[in-house]
Design an enzyme around this catalytic site. Structure first.
Site, PDB file in Angstrom:
ATOM      1  CD  GLU A  38      11.329  -9.255   3.770  1.00  0.00           C
ATOM      2  OE1 GLU A  38      11.251  -9.442   4.974  1.00  0.00           O
ATOM      3  OE2 GLU A  38      10.611  -8.438   3.155  1.00  0.00           O
ATOM      4  NE  ARG A 264       1.350  -6.420  -4.616  1.00  0.00           N
ATOM      5  CZ  ARG A 264       2.419  -6.807  -3.923  1.00  0.00           C
ATOM      6  NH1 ARG A 264       3.381  -5.967  -3.672  1.00  0.00           N
ATOM      7  NH2 ARG A 264       2.528  -8.054  -3.499  1.00  0.00           N
ATOM      8  CE  LYS A 274       7.298 -12.263   0.386  1.00  0.00           C
ATOM      9  NZ  LYS A 274       8.730 -12.009   0.161  1.00  0.00           N
TER      10      LYS A 274
END
Ligand code: ATP
Ligand code: MG
Length: 559
Positions: A38, A264, A274
């Site tokens: 993204e 992850r 982020k």
């Protein structure tokens, strides 16, 4: 090249097992993956894991990997991020299958699939407010309740959805929901919102749209449109796999991608959110997304990390479904191994103390230049010239007036070898009014430059630079950015920022050859550690070096 590729092959894991099975059983005859960032921030070390896996699988299986910007949220996205992501993927050593894709490339088709669901009675326009939708959704213990708008006819829903598209609904007053099951044990299946109203300029589609599709609806369809065979994401999307499959089951699309989830990457002392990284940047706690203390890809690059060391790290941590946190030392040791093998050597004095060689120029002490190898084991890396004169700098920590036998550096009355050069003996020192040594007088052993001399067997070797031609530079030393190894879990991650994460040495002395240093290229400053020229300072015409990694784990190189 083949050898390197073999070496970098992804070690077997549960995903390669699945692929091997799929190829054997004929579910697919090729591998097509994608990396779907993204564009709302810079890539970080966690993304590197996903990049190495997705592009690595494509490489290992002779398949393809797409780079797809998941740009469904016009509010948070930015061209700066898009450019940085492309650069970082390339820098890591990977190439995507042209062209670059964007979820927004599929907005027209996504809209068509939404209409298809509406026509099949599988989607409806809801006019509950976002708060009401949340309230109706129920909890993990209680089922949700149907919206009063759930049973509108396909005809009515189509008209309303078209009205949404024309901008006749304000944000938050209408959305499109998939009609699935408000009592599902999986909350993501309780009539998830698939389109919402957003009056925002989109980086690529401008103001063409005022309705935007949600991630869960967009991702599976984008995968299918691109013919992705194995769609890999992280574990928090495990439940959403049901929705991924539901959407593809109910629209007219041929390709059938499958989603697989892995854990992850969590790395000690670093953040992989982020949102939180963005806060550090915005609040000026770090010097941009590429601050050398951040484990963003651009921060690692500015710090002097090599792409190969990051790829090797990702290879070593492997791919599993177990959540865990990897120690920083695992990343650092991949870097150290790479730099030990490949970084050119140089001499730099971080805390300069002047030494005057009083007999310099007398017989046997006249050589002023030495040709030295750039790497002790790699003659092919060439050589450079190291100079010396009557005045040199050594590190303040390399001299003591008195010391016991363990101390193998310079002390009064004892000899030490200057790296690549003479043996010297300290004869006296000058001090300032506070008793600090400010100058050392020494004598060189004649004919000892790069040679053994009978009866002179110094125990240690210290590095030095020539005071007459050395470069003065700033050197930044770094410690972890956080005092807590798991800052992401801290109640307030700002409270665990390490106030001493950066130490600036404003007056280091570097050997002359470093005038040609290129940013990003790490050097081993002998006995000190690995350092690289800072790209921002370099661009501004300043010579400034960053500590890349210490020579050894957890301690600064001593004697
Ligand atoms: P955030 O939620 O902080 O905005 P994200 O993790 O969702 O970020 P994306 O840009 O959506 O970030 O991620 C792109 C791809 O990278 C996704 O497939 C995601 O699963 C993967 N990824 C992101 N972070 C990690 C991580 N820490 N470990 C492994 N893969 C990751
Ligand atoms: Mg995401």
């Amino acid at each position: 090249m083949v050898a390197a590729e073999e070496q970098e092959r992804i070690p077997r894991n549960f995903i390669t097992d699945i692929i091997d099975n799929d190829l054997k059983n004929g579910r697919t005859d090729h591998v097509a993956t994608r990396f779907p960032p993204e564009p709302n921030g810079y890539l970080h070390i966690g993304h590197a894991k996903s990049i190495c896996l997705n592009f690595g699988l494509a490489r290992d299986y002779g398949g393809t990997c797409n780079l797809r910007f998941d740009d469904t949220n016009p509010v948070k996205e930015d061209m700066e991020y898009i450019k940085s992501i492309e650069r970082d993927v390339r820098w890591l050593g990977f190439n995507w299958q042209d062209p670059i894709r964007h979820s927004s490339d599929y907005f027209d088709r996504l809209y068509g699939y939404a209409l298809e669901l509406i026509d099949k009675g599988l989607a409806y326009v809801d006019e509950l407010s976002p708060d009401e939708i949340r309230e109706y959704r129920g909890t993990l213990k209680e089922p949700g309740r149907n919206s009063p708008y759930r049973d509108r006819s396909p005809q009515e829903n189509r008209e309303l959805f078209e009205k949404m598209r024309r901008g006749e609904f304000a944000e938050g007053t209408a959305c499109l929901r998939a009609k699935i099951d408000m009592a599902s044990p999986f909350i993501c299946m309780r009539d998830p919102v698939i389109y919402r109203v957003r009056f925002a300029q989109h980086a690529l589609t401008g103001d063409k749209w005022c309705i935007y599709p949600m991630y869960d609806f967009t991702h599976c369809i984008s995968d299918a449109i691109e013919g992705i065979t194995h769609s890999i994401c992280t574990l928090e999307f495990q439940d959403n796999r049901r929705l991924y499959d539901w959407v593809l089951d109910h629209i007219s699309i041929e390709a059938r991608p499958h989603q697989y989830e892995m854990s992850r990457l969590n790395l000690e002392y670093s953040l992989t959110s982020k949102r939180k990284l963005n806060l550090l940047v915005e609040k000026g706690i770090v010097d941009g997304w590429d601050d050398p203390r951040l484990t963003t890809i651009s921060g690692l690059r500015r710090r002097g990390y090599t792409p190969a060391s990051i790829r090797e790290f990702c290879r070593r941590i492997g791919v599993t479904k177990q959540e865990n946190t990897v120690e920083m030392s695992a990343l650092e040791s991949c870097l150290r191994e790479d730099l030990n093998a490949h970084a050119p050597r140089a001499m730099a004095v971080l805390h300069p103390l002047k030494v005057v060689i009083d007999n310099f120029g007398s017989e046997g002490v006249t050589a002023t230049e030495f040709t030295v190898p750039n790497h002790p084991e790699h003659p092919e890396m060439g050589s450079r010239i190291v100079t010396i004169s009557k005045e040199i700098y050594i590190d303040a920590a390399d001299f003591r007036e008195e010391a016991n036998k363990q101390y193998k550096r310079l002390k009064l009355g004892a000899e030490v070898r200057l790296r690549h050069s003479y043996i010297i003996k300290a004869v006296s020192c000058d001090k300032d009014e506070n008793g600090n040594v400010v100058l050392v007088h020494a004598e060189a052993v004649p004919n000892s430059a790069g040679a053994n001399v009978e009866n002179h067997k110094p125990k240690g070797v210290i590095h030095f630079v020539n005071a007459q031609d050395c470069l003065r530079a700033t050197v930044n030393l770094y410690a972890p950015l956080f005092t807590d190894p798991n800052p992401g879990a801290a109640e307030d991650f700002m409270a665990v920022v390490n106030p001493e994460s950066k130490t600036v040495l404003a007056d280091a002395a570097l050997e002359k050859s470093l005038a040609d240093a290129k940013p990003g290229q790490a050097y081993q400053f002998e006995r000190e550690g690995y350092f690289c020229a800072d790209s921002k300072a370099f661009a501004a015409g300043k010579l400034e070096f960053n500590l890349t990694v210490a020579l050894r784990e957890n301690k600064k190189a001593a004697a």
